[in-house]
Structures are given as structure tokens and as C-alpha cells.
Write a protein that holds these residues in place. Sequence first.
Motif, PDB file in Angstrom:
ATOM      1  N   ARG A   1     -15.455  -4.521  81.831  1.00 10.11           N
ATOM      2  CA  ARG A   1     -14.755  -3.293  82.228  1.00 10.11           C
ATOM      3  C   ARG A   1     -13.417  -3.121  81.525  1.00 10.11           C
ATOM      4  O   ARG A   1     -13.072  -2.013  81.111  1.00 10.11           O
ATOM      5  N   TRP A   2     -12.609  -4.170  81.427  1.00  9.77           N
ATOM      6  CA  TRP A   2     -11.278  -4.034  80.841  1.00  9.77           C
ATOM      7  C   TRP A   2     -11.384  -3.553  79.399  1.00  9.77           C
ATOM      8  O   TRP A   2     -10.613  -2.696  78.975  1.00  9.77           O
ATOM      9  N   PHE A   3     -12.347  -4.092  78.659  1.00 14.10           N
ATOM     10  CA  PHE A   3     -12.514  -3.724  77.255  1.00 14.10           C
ATOM     11  C   PHE A   3     -13.027  -2.287  77.143  1.00 14.10           C
ATOM     12  O   PHE A   3     -12.539  -1.496  76.344  1.00 14.10           O
ATOM     13  N   ARG A   4     -14.004  -1.961  77.979  1.00 16.34           N
ATOM     14  CA  ARG A   4     -14.548  -0.602  78.020  1.00 16.34           C
ATOM     15  C   ARG A   4     -13.429   0.398  78.299  1.00 16.34           C
ATOM     16  O   ARG A   4     -13.293   1.406  77.610  1.00 16.34           O
ATOM     17  N   ASP A   5     -12.609   0.091  79.311  1.00 17.67           N
ATOM     18  CA  ASP A   5     -11.549   1.021  79.699  1.00 17.67           C
ATOM     19  C   ASP A   5     -10.518   1.216  78.592  1.00 17.67           C
ATOM     20  O   ASP A   5     -10.069   2.331  78.342  1.00 17.67           O
ATOM     21  N   VAL A   6     -10.162   0.124  77.913  1.00 18.06           N
ATOM     22  CA  VAL A   6      -9.191   0.223  76.815  1.00 18.06           C
ATOM     23  C   VAL A   6      -9.747   1.109  75.697  1.00 18.06           C
ATOM     24  O   VAL A   6      -9.051   1.999  75.191  1.00 18.06           O
ATOM     25  N   LEU A   7     -10.992   0.890  75.309  1.00 23.26           N
ATOM     26  CA  LEU A   7     -11.575   1.697  74.227  1.00 23.26           C
ATOM     27  C   LEU A   7     -11.680   3.172  74.612  1.00 23.26           C
ATOM     28  O   LEU A   7     -11.335   4.049  73.805  1.00 23.26           O
ATOM     29  N   VAL A   8     -12.123   3.455  75.818  1.00 20.48           N
ATOM     30  CA  VAL A   8     -12.248   4.857  76.250  1.00 20.48           C
ATOM     31  C   VAL A   8     -10.877   5.518  76.272  1.00 20.48           C
ATOM     32  O   VAL A   8     -10.712   6.649  75.798  1.00 20.48           O
ATOM     33  N   GLN A   9      -9.889   4.823  76.792  1.00 15.04           N
ATOM     34  CA  GLN A   9      -8.532   5.389  76.816  1.00 15.04           C
ATOM     35  C   GLN A   9      -8.029   5.661  75.401  1.00 15.04           C
ATOM     36  O   GLN A   9      -7.416   6.704  75.144  1.00 15.04           O
ATOM     37  N   ARG A  10      -8.278   4.753  74.490  1.00 15.95           N
ATOM     38  CA  ARG A  10      -7.838   4.959  73.099  1.00 15.95           C
ATOM     39  C   ARG A  10      -8.523   6.166  72.466  1.00 15.95           C
ATOM     40  O   ARG A  10      -7.894   6.930  71.738  1.00 15.95           O
ATOM     41  N   ILE A  11      -9.799   6.331  72.734  1.00 14.50           N
ATOM     42  CA  ILE A  11     -10.529   7.477  72.194  1.00 14.50           C
ATOM     43  C   ILE A  11      -9.920   8.773  72.716  1.00 14.50           C
ATOM     44  O   ILE A  11      -9.681   9.717  71.952  1.00 14.50           O
ATOM     45  N   ILE A  12      -9.647   8.816  74.009  1.00 18.69           N
ATOM     46  CA  ILE A  12      -9.089  10.030  74.610  1.00 18.69           C
ATOM     47  C   ILE A  12      -7.673  10.299  74.090  1.00 18.69           C
ATOM     48  O   ILE A  12      -7.361  11.426  73.694  1.00 18.69           O
ATOM     49  N   VAL A  13      -6.840   9.280  74.064  1.00 21.50           N
ATOM     50  CA  VAL A  13      -5.464   9.458  73.588  1.00 21.50           C
ATOM     51  C   VAL A  13      -5.453   9.898  72.131  1.00 21.50           C
ATOM     52  O   VAL A  13      -4.720  10.818  71.752  1.00 21.50           O
ATOM     53  N   GLU A  14      -6.281   9.283  71.301  1.00 20.92           N
ATOM     54  CA  GLU A  14      -6.322   9.668  69.886  1.00 20.92           C
ATOM     55  C   GLU A  14      -6.804  11.110  69.731  1.00 20.92           C
ATOM     56  O   GLU A  14      -6.292  11.850  68.886  1.00 20.92           O
ATOM     57  N   THR A  15      -7.754  11.517  70.541  1.00 17.25           N
ATOM     58  CA  THR A  15      -8.219  12.906  70.495  1.00 17.25           C
ATOM     59  C   THR A  15      -7.090  13.853  70.861  1.00 17.25           C
ATOM     60  O   THR A  15      -6.888  14.883  70.200  1.00 17.25           O
ATOM     61  N   PHE A  16      -6.336  13.514  71.902  1.00 24.09           N
ATOM     62  CA  PHE A  16      -5.189  14.353  72.279  1.00 24.09           C
ATOM     63  C   PHE A  16      -4.167  14.421  71.148  1.00 24.09           C
ATOM     64  O   PHE A  16      -3.621  15.490  70.857  1.00 24.09           O
ATOM     65  N   ARG A  17      -3.909  13.300  70.500  1.00 19.87           N
ATOM     66  CA  ARG A  17      -2.951  13.304  69.373  1.00 19.87           C
ATOM     67  C   ARG A  17      -3.430  14.224  68.249  1.00 19.87           C
ATOM     68  O   ARG A  17      -2.645  14.974  67.674  1.00 19.87           O
ATOM     69  N   GLU A  18      -4.718  14.141  67.942  1.00 15.38           N
ATOM     70  CA  GLU A  18      -5.278  14.996  66.887  1.00 15.38           C
ATOM     71  C   GLU A  18      -5.155  16.474  67.239  1.00 15.38           C
ATOM     72  O   GLU A  18      -5.029  17.320  66.349  1.00 15.38           O
ATOM     73  N   MET A  19      -5.170  16.792  68.515  1.00 15.93           N
ATOM     74  CA  MET A  19      -5.093  18.177  68.959  1.00 15.93           C
ATOM     75  C   MET A  19      -3.676  18.742  68.855  1.00 15.93           C
ATOM     76  O   MET A  19      -3.488  19.953  68.935  1.00 15.93           O
ATOM     77  N   LYS A  20      -2.682  17.849  68.702  1.00 19.06           N
ATOM     78  CA  LYS A  20      -1.287  18.279  68.594  1.00 19.06           C
ATOM     79  C   LYS A  20      -0.924  19.254  69.725  1.00 19.06           C
ATOM     80  O   LYS A  20      -0.484  20.378  69.500  1.00 19.06           O
ATOM     81  N   LEU A  21      -1.139  18.793  70.939  1.00 19.35           N
ATOM     82  CA  LEU A  21      -0.893  19.613  72.115  1.00 19.35           C
ATOM     83  C   LEU A  21       0.597  19.871  72.315  1.00 19.35           C
ATOM     84  O   LEU A  21       1.433  19.052  71.964  1.00 19.35           O
ATOM     85  N   SER A  22       0.917  21.017  72.881  1.00 20.54           N
ATOM     86  CA  SER A  22       2.300  21.344  73.226  1.00 20.54           C
ATOM     87  C   SER A  22       2.286  22.286  74.418  1.00 20.54           C
ATOM     88  O   SER A  22       1.273  22.905  74.732  1.00 20.54           O
ATOM     89  N   TYR A  23       3.435  22.375  75.067  1.00 18.20           N
ATOM     90  CA  TYR A  23       3.542  23.299  76.193  1.00 18.20           C
ATOM     91  C   TYR A  23       3.498  24.724  75.665  1.00 18.20           C
ATOM     92  O   TYR A  23       4.045  25.019  74.604  1.00 18.20           O
ATOM     93  N   PRO A  24       2.899  25.625  76.419  1.00 17.91           N
ATOM     94  CA  PRO A  24       2.873  27.023  75.971  1.00 17.91           C
ATOM     95  C   PRO A  24       4.260  27.651  76.084  1.00 17.91           C
ATOM     96  O   PRO A  24       5.083  27.222  76.887  1.00 17.91           O
TER      97      PRO A  24
END
Length: 134
Positions: A97-120
Motif C-alpha cells: 500500500r505505501w508504495f502504491r500510494d506514493v506512486l499514485v500521488q506522484r502521478i496526480i501531482v505531476e499531472t497537476f503541475r503539467e496543467m499549470k493550474l492557477s486561481y481564476p
Amino acid sequence: MIQNKEAERRLAHIRHFEELLTDSGTRIIKIFLHISKEFQLKKIQERMENPEKLWKFDPSDLQERRYWDQYAEAYEDVFKETATAKCPWYIVPANHRWFRDVLVQRIIVETFREMKLSYPKADVAASGLLGPEG
């Protein structure tokens, strides 16, 4: 290799639906949590032996294990037929579980970074709207 016309039709629908979503700006993250056959058996045995986990046990899990190889082939078809540059599959080892959770979190965080999100940007200035008493 897909040998079922219905499966081919459904996979085509999935590709088209995902293309529609991504063309309208939606990001899709597809994560497959992969456990080994041995790990699955261990989890089933734990559920059968532990009274507090027995409620999770489903006898059909034992029957479905007979089809492990066929399921693996079907999943490979799904990955091959529905992975695109805009909608890749992430196959995550999930026995720990710990390894699974770390990888999933990294995938999500990296996706958010690629999206270059900002407040409207606000349409109105907020100052003075509450009045002098705030």
C-alpha cells in the motif's frame, strides 16, 4: 489480441469518449492498480481466516481466480487499445500500500503541475462590498 467484436466496439467507444473529453479540456488519469496472483490469494486467505475481515470475502473471488490468465490478456488489450498520448495508462504495482500510494500521488501531482493550474481572475473587486461594518 481482441477476438470479440463486442469488446472491439466497446474499446472504440472508450477511445472516442476519452477523445471527446480531452478535446474539451478535461484531463484523464487512468491508473490500474496491479496486484500479483499470489498477493490476491494471500488477501483472500486473510479474509477467510480473520472474523473481522470475513465480511469482505466473496466466494466468487475463488472461482474467478481460475480465469486469472484470461483477465490478464483482456487487461493487456484494454491498455493497448485505449492508451493514447493524451490518456496514457499508469500501471501501478499495488502489493504494498505505501508504495502504491506514493506512486499514485506522484502521478496526480505531476499531472497537476503539467496543467499549470492557477486561481481564476475575479470579475469584480471585492473591496467595499461588505460595507463599513464588514
